[in-house]
Design a protein around this motif. Structure first.
Motif, PDB file in Angstrom:
ATOM      1  N   ARG A  58       5.679  -1.009  -9.032  1.00 60.43           N
ATOM      2  CA  ARG A  58       5.792   0.072  -8.045  1.00 60.43           C
ATOM      3  C   ARG A  58       6.741  -0.303  -6.916  1.00 60.43           C
ATOM      4  O   ARG A  58       7.365   0.555  -6.323  1.00 60.43           O
ATOM      5  N   PHE A  89     -10.072  -4.112 -13.591  1.00 55.80           N
ATOM      6  CA  PHE A  89      -8.844  -4.380 -14.327  1.00 55.80           C
ATOM      7  C   PHE A  89      -8.938  -5.644 -15.167  1.00 55.80           C
ATOM      8  O   PHE A  89      -9.559  -6.626 -14.754  1.00 55.80           O
ATOM      9  N   LYS A 148       2.001   2.125  -3.280  1.00 57.14           N
ATOM     10  CA  LYS A 148       0.861   2.284  -4.200  1.00 57.14           C
ATOM     11  C   LYS A 148       0.827   1.147  -5.220  1.00 57.14           C
ATOM     12  O   LYS A 148       0.536   1.350  -6.399  1.00 57.14           O
ATOM     13  N   LYS A 208       0.826  -1.209   0.000  1.00 62.64           N
ATOM     14  CA  LYS A 208       0.000   0.000   0.000  1.00 62.64           C
ATOM     15  C   LYS A 208       0.860   1.259   0.000  1.00 62.64           C
ATOM     16  O   LYS A 208       0.553   2.226  -0.695  1.00 62.64           O
ATOM     17  N   PRO A 220      -3.760  -2.490 -16.949  1.00 61.34           N
ATOM     18  CA  PRO A 220      -2.595  -1.784 -16.434  1.00 61.34           C
ATOM     19  C   PRO A 220      -1.262  -2.522 -16.587  1.00 61.34           C
ATOM     20  O   PRO A 220      -0.217  -1.952 -16.367  1.00 61.34           O
ATOM     21  N   LEU A 232      -3.983  -1.526  -6.319  1.00 52.71           N
ATOM     22  CA  LEU A 232      -4.915  -0.624  -6.989  1.00 52.71           C
ATOM     23  C   LEU A 232      -6.328  -1.201  -6.922  1.00 52.71           C
ATOM     24  O   LEU A 232      -6.498  -2.421  -7.001  1.00 52.71           O
ATOM     25  N   GLU A 233      -7.303  -0.342  -6.786  1.00 54.43           N
ATOM     26  CA  GLU A 233      -8.706  -0.759  -6.764  1.00 54.43           C
ATOM     27  C   GLU A 233      -9.411  -0.154  -7.975  1.00 54.43           C
ATOM     28  O   GLU A 233      -9.142   0.985  -8.348  1.00 54.43           O
ATOM     29  N   GLY A 234     -10.281  -0.924  -8.605  1.00 55.05           N
ATOM     30  CA  GLY A 234     -11.009  -0.471  -9.782  1.00 55.05           C
ATOM     31  C   GLY A 234     -11.538  -1.655 -10.558  1.00 55.05           C
ATOM     32  O   GLY A 234     -12.011  -2.624  -9.967  1.00 55.05           O
ATOM     33  N   GLN A 282       0.344  -4.030  -8.651  1.00 54.29           N
ATOM     34  CA  GLN A 282       1.300  -3.462  -9.592  1.00 54.29           C
ATOM     35  C   GLN A 282       2.704  -3.578  -8.985  1.00 54.29           C
ATOM     36  O   GLN A 282       3.188  -2.666  -8.321  1.00 54.29           O
ATOM     37  N   THR A 330      -9.208  -5.760  -7.852  1.00 55.64           N
ATOM     38  CA  THR A 330      -7.934  -5.396  -7.235  1.00 55.64           C
ATOM     39  C   THR A 330      -6.799  -5.798  -8.155  1.00 55.64           C
ATOM     40  O   THR A 330      -6.801  -6.900  -8.711  1.00 55.64           O
ATOM     41  N   TYR A 331      -5.823  -4.906  -8.302  1.00 52.64           N
ATOM     42  CA  TYR A 331      -4.658  -5.167  -9.140  1.00 52.64           C
ATOM     43  C   TYR A 331      -3.404  -4.934  -8.310  1.00 52.64           C
ATOM     44  O   TYR A 331      -3.327  -3.945  -7.565  1.00 52.64           O
TER      45      TYR A 331
END
Length: 192
Positions: A38, A22, A15, A12, A186, A18-20, A35, A32-33
């Motif tokens: 990062r 995908f 970052k 977290k 993404p 990620l929520e959205g 990444q 939930t993704y």
């Protein structure tokens, strides 16, 4: 192995969660993704996490580390650096995972496969088949993030930094699609 609160906090903080809506590399959809890029942009964190992962494998004799492009390249390199062995990567050519760039797997080499994130494990399985086809022996798989919560089985010892089941859906059964929420790609195959 459950994901510790400390590791979830790191995801977290970087970052990397990620929520959205995908579209994953596997083609499945998820809310939930993860990444991992990062996290991998921070060499200190990457070195620490791979070192932690390799401590679990101290008993293994490893001659070579391989990762699928693109997610496994940095991880394979860092694991190989710490193990003081060579690192190579496989990549897709006409939809098939292959070795290019003059990379070879010596006959009988004991190989560690490294990957950033697995949802179905398809890319890792392709790399395992490539190693075996080349005459190498996969002795372990190392993962930065396992979205299956440990359910994926590669038939070799598998070590995970992060492991948490994160639900994903076939596109035709995706509740986010059914609600008309636009999906984004993404990951490393975002331009396809």
């Amino acid at each position: 192995m459950k994901m510790s609160q400390e590791k979830l906090a790191l995801l977290k903080e970087k970052k990397a969660v990620l929520e959205g809506h995908f579209i994953l590399t596997s083609g499945r959809h998820a809310r939930t993704y993860i990444q991992c890029a990062r996290i991998l942009q921070d060499p200190k964190a990457t070195t620490q996490l791979i070192g932690e992962l390799l401590k679990q494998m101290e008993y293994l004799d490893i001659d070579l580390v391989i990762g699928p492009a693109t997610g496994g390249i940095i991880l394979a390199y860092e694991a190989a650096r710490q193990l003081e062995v060579d690192a190579i990567f496989s990549e897709r050519e006409k939809g098939e995972m292959v070795l290019r760039r003059g990379f070879e797997i010596p006959q009988g080499a004991r190989v560690l496969v490294m990957e950033d994130v697995v949802t179905t494990g398809g890319s890792v399985m392709e790399v395992i088949r490539q190693v075996e086809k080349s005459g190498g022996q996969v002795v372990a798989v190392g993962l930065l993030a396992d979205r299956t919560g440990g359910k994926v089985d590669f038939k070799v010892p598998t070590y995970r930094v992060f492991s948490k089941e994160i639900k994903s859906y076939e596109p035709e059964k995706c509740p986010l699609c059914q609600r008309g929420i636009a999906a984004i790609r993404p990951g490393s195959r975002a331009l396809k």
